[in-house]
Design an enzyme around this catalytic site. Structure first.
Site, short mmCIF file in Angstrom:
data_model
loop_
_atom_site.label_atom_id
_atom_site.label_comp_id
_atom_site.label_asym_id
_atom_site.label_seq_id
_atom_site.Cartn_x
_atom_site.Cartn_y
_atom_site.Cartn_z
N GLU A 193 55.65 62.81 55.84
CA GLU A 193 55.47 64.25 55.54
C GLU A 193 55.00 64.43 54.10
O GLU A 193 54.04 65.16 53.82
CB GLU A 193 56.79 64.99 55.79
CG GLU A 193 56.81 66.44 55.36
CD GLU A 193 58.00 66.79 54.49
OE1 GLU A 193 57.78 67.25 53.36
OE2 GLU A 193 59.16 66.59 54.93
N HIS A 194 55.66 63.74 53.15
CA HIS A 194 55.25 63.85 51.75
C HIS A 194 53.79 63.43 51.56
O HIS A 194 53.07 64.01 50.75
CB HIS A 194 56.12 62.93 50.88
CG HIS A 194 57.36 63.59 50.37
ND1 HIS A 194 57.65 63.67 49.02
CD2 HIS A 194 58.39 64.20 51.00
CE1 HIS A 194 58.80 64.30 48.86
NE2 HIS A 194 59.28 64.62 50.04
N GLU A 225 64.62 62.46 45.08
CA GLU A 225 65.09 63.41 46.08
C GLU A 225 66.39 62.88 46.72
O GLU A 225 67.36 63.62 46.92
CB GLU A 225 64.01 63.63 47.14
CG GLU A 225 64.33 64.75 48.12
CD GLU A 225 63.20 65.00 49.12
OE1 GLU A 225 62.15 64.31 49.07
OE2 GLU A 225 63.39 65.90 49.97
#
Lengths: 422, 427
Positions: free
Chosen positions: B72-73, B144
């Site tokens: 996704e990133h 994160e």
């Protein structure tokens, strides 16, 4: 954009367009100065005690039961800080009448319930009931302490508190832990009576509601009284040229870095719009200089962003980094800050920032709660509406951006570090 | 193109639905008067899908945990720029998220809707991974993960799932671990992309003040031609019906202990409607027992054992489901006993019919109210769709709900041997 109806002097109903919604949101805002620890703590306790019940619905359970009958209408209380104002918000959100399967108008029902809670709380001749005050004092203390749970918010909170020591702005809107136990029920009750009758009140309604009916209902509760003007926020001090640095330790895995800036641009000045644009360019979102450099280029952080404390004229950068990277991240943030100060801002960056702000402003119209909070902030400053914002933001130039950033000073650097740092 | 209309009698609203020849489901909700446009383009692929057999391949693959989120990133990367730049030029606010079962790419805007929609469709269909750009992300995602390591709510949740599940990957952090993501390469990302980002595994939901025909046209022109490649086989380890552990405590700096307690689900309906019934019935029982109008809430609030944060939920997905009760409480063990006693009391004395009727009304209201938040509604709609459920069926499920079924649901779900307790507290 909104129609205003005066309920009594100092109490204004703002009718926001909302035919497209199936729900009606109503927010009742009381504004008072963020004056001193004892009073701010009392004021923060009031919404909590009020939700214990009214004479008609004498317990929290009775209120919850009644709200379920109104199709799960939501009733919420919150305490906000806007510059040096403490804002008490009492809100209800209920299904508009045409969606009720049967029975009374849920909006009128839920609003009556809220107004009963506000004006006719359970009390005896000495004040609020002792047991209700005792429970909610414990809750308020828990709430004040709970700031440490979210380390990102905690670091920002500490940075603000340390930076503005001695100014009202350093006070927390939730009050002070040590003040809570000093409050008696008699004392709280008289404080409540004074507040409810003397603070300026703004009420916002958004949805398919019967405005006439709502106005009538509000008039039956809000009686004429002498109300004060909106509280003022004093301009921020200058730094005197030295940057203050603080480092605190907690058992954390990731370091938090916060930087407090004094902008010397006041919320009601013409330059405020340029400051909004400049902040957006600097650290507003995923196209900002901070995101592109601290995160994307150097991979130092997952988040690095800046935000304005509009009414107090402050700006804060916050980021989460490895302990060993505190200096590296700080240096890069300062480099990017100076880039904006020097006017090294591309045309594209300026236009992107304006578009992002415009999009956020236009979106307010689809989000009743955010629109209400935005309007309250404006009542406390310039009084500008969304249309004015859009026009003024559009007119901001690269020179304006450079000019407003040039006078910003770094004031305070705060690090939350962990035992692993040693 | 065949456009189907589906109407919900409670909401008085219509969803337009069409299927692209590739198999991608496209859903439109017209909201006259709204300024915002919102679109979410999602794949039925999340952090639980680390073991699979791609269509046409004979061997199964196991990839590092956290890869769906890493992917996704990396989707935002273009050969010469970051796709955020395009959205910024077109005034949109773009983002993405990964959950245990879904990866979603989204934007909202008030202008240039069609350009933004094209940008969304373009970048999600065109990955660009290089060794350098994959490497660059490791530090960002590492931070994160560190951030979540300090997040007490996050920790208490994953520890809770670790107690419920022996093997099911729902118990693993969505982002993986610093160790697991160290094994992620460009080749692995392409492999996952090619398997799970086939349009037959994806859906698109658009909300706003739309020209329905024109929007469908635009979408169909911008989706690539793809043939159905066959089923993706998702491989989940065998999961016993029993819980994995009873209690776990983690020490983190918090103002008051945080606790999640709940029950592992043992009943798995065959079809979508059955899953929706189970969801609604369990939610209702939880509200009746522990909601703000319950006797339990009143008693323990007054004793200071719970505060305003006391809340409950029911979650379900492929091969897992559970109820959870969250609390900030000075005494998690005492709260656990109190919940168990309450369940026993209700087992003896029965559920209240009046509570049922009232809670049901509130549930109806919540369904309609959620609809005003167009973006949340779109996300939920897509995530339910991936579970084989159409959220617009809510009205028929709601109407057919009976008190007797609720009593059955209560008896089968709230069984103490399936209950666990996760705690985060200060040293």
């Amino acid at each position: 954009m909104s129609e205003m109806i005066q309920i009594t002097p100092g109490v204004t109903l703002h009718v926001l367009p909302g035919d497209k919604f199936k729900t009606t949101s109503i927010g009742v805002y009381f504004c008072r100065p963020l004056d001193n620890k004892p009073n701010v703590t009392r004021a923060a306790l009031i919404p909590l005690v009020l939700r214990r019940g009214s004479k008609k619905y004498p317990s929290a359970r009775a209120i919850a039961t009644a709200l379920e009958e109104y199709y799960g209408a939501a009733l919420g209380v919150s305490v906000l800080k806007r510059g040096e104002a403490q804002v008490l918000r009492f809100g209800v959100k209920a299904l508009s009448k045409q969606f009720a399967l049967e029975g009374d108008d849920p909006v009128i029902g839920a609003l009556s319930l809220l107004l009963d809670m506000l004006f006719d709380p359970v009390a005896d001749e000495k004040g609020f009931l002792e047991e209700n005050v005792a429970i909610e004092k414990e809750d308020l203390k828990d709430d004040i302490k709970s700031i440490i749970n979210d380390k990102r918010e905690y670091a920002l909170f500490r940075c603000k508190e340390l930076m503005c020591e001695g100014e009202s702005f350093a006070l927390s809107e939730s009050g002070d832990y040590d003040e809570v136990d000093k409050i008696s029920r008699e004392d709280l009750y008289s404080f409540y009576q004074d507040l409810i009758g003397s603070a300026p009140v703004d009420i916002f309604i958004c949805g398919q509601a019967d405005v006439q009916e709502v106005t009538k209902l509000l008039k039956s509760y809000f009686k004429p009284s002498c109300r004060q003007g909106y509280p003022k926020t004093s301009p921020s001090r200058t730094t005197g040229g030295t940057i203050r640095r603080f480092s605190e330790e907690m058992d954390v895995n990731q370091g938090k870095l916060c930087i407090g800036f004094r902008t010397h641009t006041e919320a009601d000045s013409e330059d405020y719009y340029a400051l909004m644009v400049a902040n957006e360019i600097f650290g507003g979102g995923v196209s900002s200089k901070l995101f592109n450099n601290v995160r994307e280029k150097l991979s130092l952080a997952y988040y690095a962003s800046s935000r304005l404390e509009k009414l107090k004229g402050l700006m804060f950068v916050s980021s989460g980094v490895e302990f060993k990277n505190f200096e590296k991240a700080y240096d890069e943030i300062v480099v990017q800050f100076q880039e904006v100060q020097k006017g090294n801002v591309e045309r594209e960056e300026l236009e992107n920032a304006k578009r992002a702000l415009k999009n956020a402003l236009l979106s307010l119209d689809d989000s009743p709660r955010q629109l209400q909070d935005f309007m309250v902030s404006n009542l406390l400053s310039s009084g500008a509406d969304v249309k004015t914002y859009l026009e003024k933001i559009e007119a901001v130039t690269q020179d304006d951006v450079k000019r407003v950033f040039a006078r910003i000073e770094i004031d305070t650097v705060y690090q939350l570090t962990g035992p692993a740092a040693k | 193109m065949e456009i189907k209309k589906k109407t919900n009698s409670f909401l008085n609203e219509t969803i337009y639905e069409a299927h692209h020849p590739s198999g991608c489901g496209v859903y439109l909700l017209n909201k006259p008067g709204f300024h915002n446009y919102y679109a979410v383009f999602a794949t039925d692929y999340g952090s639980v899908d680390s073991s699979f057999r791609a269509p046409g391949e004979s061997a199964a693959a196991t990839v590092p945990d956290g890869i769906a989120h890493y992917l996704e990133h990396k989707m935002f990367e273009e050969p010469d720029r970051n796709i955020f730049d395009d959205f910024a030029k077109q005034g949109a606010n773009a983002n993405a998220f990964t959950s245990s079962e879904m990866t979603a790419y989204l934007f909202s805007c008030t202008e240039h809707f069609e350009e933004n929609l094209k940008t969304l469709l373009h970048y999600v269909q065109n990955p660009y991974f290089t060794d350098e750009n994959v490497e660059k992300e490791r530090g960002i995602i590492g931070q994160e993960i560190r951030m979540y390591d300090d997040h007490p709510y996050w920790r208490v949740t994953y520890n809770f799932l670790g107690l419920l599940y022996h093997n099911h990957p729902v118990k693993l952090d969505t982002a993986g671990t610093v160790e697991s993501i160290s094994h992620i390469t460009k080749e692995l990302l392409y492999r996952c992309y090619n398997t799970f980002y086939h349009l037959s595994n994806m859906s698109l939901f658009i909300v706003g003040d739309l020209d329905v025909e024109r929007t469908f046209q635009l979408v169909f022109e911008n989706l690539r031609d793809q043939k159905y490649p066959g089923e993706i086989e998702r491989i989940y380890p065998e999961e016993p019906s029993s819980i994995c552990g009873k209690k776990k405590i983690q020490y983190l700096p918090v103002s008051m202990p945080m606790a999640i307690l709940g029950y592992k689900e043992t009943v798995f309906p065959e079809d979508g409607l059955g899953i929706m019934e189970r969801q609604i019935e369990t939610e209702l029982v939880l509200e009746m027992l522990f909601g703000k109008s319950s006797a339990f809430y009143e008693t323990y609030y007054q004793q200071g054992l719970i505060n305003d944060s006391f809340s409950n939920a029911y979650e379900s997905g492929k091969g897992y489901a559970y109820s959870e009760i969250f609390a900030e409480t000075p005494d998690p063990e005492k709260l656990y006993s109190a919940v168990m006693e309450e369940v026993e009391r209700v087992r003896r004395e029965g559920l209240s019919k009046a509570d049922f009727e009232r809670t049901k009304k509130a549930l109806y209201g919540a369904y309609i109210m959620d609809f005003d938040r167009a973006d949340d509604f779109a996300n939920s709609y897509v995530s339910w769709k991936f579970k084989g459920i159409d959220m617009f069926e809510f009205d028929s499920v709601y109407r057919s709900m009976t008190f007797d079924n609720l009593v059955l649901r209560f008896k089968e779900h709230f069984v103490e041997e399936n209950a666990v307790l996760s705690i985060v507290r200060s040293k």
